[in-house]
Design an enzyme around this catalytic site. Sequence first.
Site, PDB file in Angstrom:
ATOM      1  N   LYS A 210      -5.026  -1.863  -3.548  1.00 57.28           N
ATOM      2  CA  LYS A 210      -6.339  -1.568  -2.981  1.00 57.28           C
ATOM      3  C   LYS A 210      -7.112  -0.597  -3.871  1.00 57.28           C
ATOM      4  O   LYS A 210      -8.287  -0.804  -4.169  1.00 57.28           O
ATOM      5  CB  LYS A 210      -6.191  -0.992  -1.578  1.00 57.28           C
ATOM      6  CG  LYS A 210      -7.523  -0.682  -0.903  1.00 57.28           C
ATOM      7  CD  LYS A 210      -7.351   0.055   0.420  1.00 57.28           C
ATOM      8  CE  LYS A 210      -6.780  -0.816   1.508  1.00 57.28           C
ATOM      9  NZ  LYS A 210      -6.788  -0.153   2.825  1.00 57.28           N
ATOM     10  N   GLU A 216       3.048   2.913  -9.350  1.00 60.47           N
ATOM     11  CA  GLU A 216       4.068   1.901  -9.635  1.00 60.47           C
ATOM     12  C   GLU A 216       3.425   0.580 -10.057  1.00 60.47           C
ATOM     13  O   GLU A 216       3.843  -0.059 -11.027  1.00 60.47           O
ATOM     14  CB  GLU A 216       4.947   1.682  -8.385  1.00 60.47           C
ATOM     15  CG  GLU A 216       5.715   2.905  -7.935  1.00 60.47           C
ATOM     16  CD  GLU A 216       4.959   3.745  -6.912  1.00 60.47           C
ATOM     17  OE1 GLU A 216       5.621   4.543  -6.217  1.00 60.47           O
ATOM     18  OE2 GLU A 216       3.718   3.609  -6.801  1.00 60.47           O
ATOM     19  N   GLY A 271      -2.291  -1.645   4.196  1.00 57.00           N
ATOM     20  CA  GLY A 271      -1.423  -2.416   3.314  1.00 57.00           C
ATOM     21  C   GLY A 271      -0.348  -3.192   4.048  1.00 57.00           C
ATOM     22  O   GLY A 271      -0.059  -4.344   3.727  1.00 57.00           O
ATOM     23  N   ARG A 272       0.254  -2.576   5.059  1.00 56.65           N
ATOM     24  CA  ARG A 272       1.354  -3.240   5.771  1.00 56.65           C
ATOM     25  C   ARG A 272       0.865  -4.367   6.676  1.00 56.65           C
ATOM     26  O   ARG A 272       1.669  -5.086   7.265  1.00 56.65           O
ATOM     27  CB  ARG A 272       2.156  -2.215   6.555  1.00 56.65           C
ATOM     28  CG  ARG A 272       1.349  -1.362   7.525  1.00 56.65           C
ATOM     29  CD  ARG A 272       2.195  -0.184   8.007  1.00 56.65           C
ATOM     30  NE  ARG A 272       1.483   0.737   8.860  1.00 56.65           N
ATOM     31  CZ  ARG A 272       0.712   1.735   8.437  1.00 56.65           C
ATOM     32  NH1 ARG A 272       0.519   1.902   7.140  1.00 56.65           N
ATOM     33  NH2 ARG A 272       0.138   2.563   9.285  1.00 56.65           N
ATOM     34  N   GLU A 357       6.315   3.094   9.063  1.00 58.09           N
ATOM     35  CA  GLU A 357       5.125   3.684   8.467  1.00 58.09           C
ATOM     36  C   GLU A 357       4.030   3.844   9.515  1.00 58.09           C
ATOM     37  O   GLU A 357       3.212   4.767   9.430  1.00 58.09           O
ATOM     38  CB  GLU A 357       4.626   2.818   7.300  1.00 58.09           C
ATOM     39  CG  GLU A 357       3.615   3.524   6.403  1.00 58.09           C
ATOM     40  CD  GLU A 357       3.376   2.788   5.106  1.00 58.09           C
ATOM     41  OE1 GLU A 357       4.033   3.125   4.092  1.00 58.09           O
ATOM     42  OE2 GLU A 357       2.540   1.865   5.091  1.00 58.09           O
ATOM     43  N   HIS A 388      30.288  -9.283   9.855  1.00 60.41           N
ATOM     44  CA  HIS A 388      31.476  -8.869   9.108  1.00 60.41           C
ATOM     45  C   HIS A 388      31.253  -7.509   8.456  1.00 60.41           C
ATOM     46  O   HIS A 388      31.954  -7.146   7.506  1.00 60.41           O
ATOM     47  CB  HIS A 388      31.808  -9.920   8.054  1.00 60.41           C
ATOM     48  CG  HIS A 388      32.109 -11.256   8.664  1.00 60.41           C
ATOM     49  ND1 HIS A 388      33.380 -11.634   9.058  1.00 60.41           N
ATOM     50  CD2 HIS A 388      31.293 -12.288   9.001  1.00 60.41           C
ATOM     51  CE1 HIS A 388      33.334 -12.853   9.581  1.00 60.41           C
ATOM     52  NE2 HIS A 388      32.082 -13.268   9.562  1.00 60.41           N
ATOM     53  N   LYS A 516       3.070  11.009  -3.279  1.00 63.07           N
ATOM     54  CA  LYS A 516       2.222  10.637  -4.414  1.00 63.07           C
ATOM     55  C   LYS A 516       1.582  11.876  -5.043  1.00 63.07           C
ATOM     56  O   LYS A 516       1.523  12.020  -6.266  1.00 63.07           O
ATOM     57  CB  LYS A 516       1.127   9.666  -3.959  1.00 63.07           C
ATOM     58  CG  LYS A 516       1.625   8.307  -3.500  1.00 63.07           C
ATOM     59  CD  LYS A 516       0.447   7.447  -3.041  1.00 63.07           C
ATOM     60  CE  LYS A 516       0.902   6.094  -2.517  1.00 63.07           C
ATOM     61  NZ  LYS A 516      -0.248   5.281  -2.048  1.00 63.07           N
TER      62      LYS A 516
END
Length: 553
Positions: A210, A216, A271-272, A357, A388, A516
């Site tokens: 955005k 990153e 974003g999510r 979040e 398992h 950040k």
Amino acid sequence: MPAQPHVLTSTPEWQTLGELRERLETVVMKDLFRDDPGRAKRYFIQGAGLSLDFSKNRITDGVLDALLALADRCSLADRRDALLRGDHVNVTEDRPALHTALRNPGNDSILVNGQDVVAEVQRTLARMETLVSGVLDQSRTGYTGKPFTDVVSIGIGGSYLGPKLVGEALQPYAQGGLRCHYVANIDGTEICETLRQANPETTLFLIQSKSFRTQETLENSKVARSWFLKQAQDSEAISRHFMAVTANVPAAQDFGIDPDNVFPMWDWVGGRYSLWSAIGLPIALTVGMDNFRELLAGAHAMDQHFQDAPARENLPVIMAMLGIWYNNFWGAETHAILPYDHYLRSLPDHLQQLDMESNGKSVTQSGEALGWQSGPVIWGGVGANGQHAYHQLIHQGTRLIPADFIIPLTTHNPVANHHADLFANCLSQSRAMMAGKSLDEATAELRAEGMPEAEVARLAPHKVIPGNKPSNTLTMAKVTPHSVGALIALYEHRTFVQGVIWDVDSFDQWGVELGKQLGKGILPRLLGEDTGQQASDSSTDQLIALFRSAGGA
């Protein structure tokens, strides 16, 4: 208005739920089923192509009534309507959270700052259609005229987890033979390993950010650009191979991306919640626009169900309030997401971000400290693998861990009796959580094996499974674009409902921002730059020195 911070736990509804929890302390679910033959039918609801069996929960009709009364006390219906019409429900950033507009079929008009966002979304979908069609029919090619074979989507958080989940989930609908790769981690290994599988002449890059400043994403994109230009030797070729989804068009242009290759991201979409937007381009390029639109249709069907279905028949409301029941009245600290379908293997990762979040908050919307627990830890994995591994803790551990079992009724890959075996595993796990195994049953089982009494007495306690562990079972006819859209939207609305009850802002993420900010000060010191900054804390300073001494830079 939502209940005031210090008042929520004093409401009659909250007090009633506390009393009901005490009464149910010794009630056994197995007995509830025995005494009520209609229990499973009564606690079974459907919507948008999904079915929910919530009968294996520590509830009675009285509990359900009290939970829904609490939702009324917190003005859930009003808050839901405010979300859907575009009110500024993201209070700390003073803006709407209109991810539902991204899947609106275009029949409605929703105004934000005087602009019809639905019309804008439809224009963006048309642009996506042009791109996807061109790539898939090979009329749009790379700089040497060769068709694209690979798509590399570079993003992080919601720009990564959502598209990756859906891309995997809809693999049976893949078209055009494009291989889609997702890069998020700043660990250089991920981008390097991805590029080793690609050919610069036939690779399309999607930069998903955005702000176009996310560290990153930007650093990985720079590596991709350098790798590409090393062969192309022509910066003009970037316009054929690099695209961006961002709100920062100038920064994308500075990177070398043609403005015609920039798709919008709006500040009213977190974003999510963004996979429904142009962030979903890797999905559309993989499965085609018809299937992408069907994904949106499934989500919109769940939006309508959430808006229109009575609370007692409303999937997001019921699932959310059951979560409130265990989190706030039974002390459950985690919630397991257990998809029994290989295509849904990344669902726990996406829902982990979505939920934690959104509701990982410690103050109310008015900024006062919470007097109750907010969101639980979300975790899980694909069935039957977990049986398992961590299912042992669910069955015999001391913690209460509610779980959602998610499974399609039919499979895309019918092999021998595999799907029946998988379904049997799913049902047996939810039944084992509910029914358990008593000491008498364990003792009788060992005696039936002919074991000596002394050995029976020694082993029997270890074979006791307490049971009475709650779970939901979500089913769908098949994993399709429509059902995947509905499933993800279901959890979005579930998360929102819980945020309403806890009176938190489910649409900001200031905790993410702090890391950040601090990183901006630490990175220059790691690189040996003299920034004139004061030392931080002794631990951080020591680790920076260790990194520098190892030549890590």
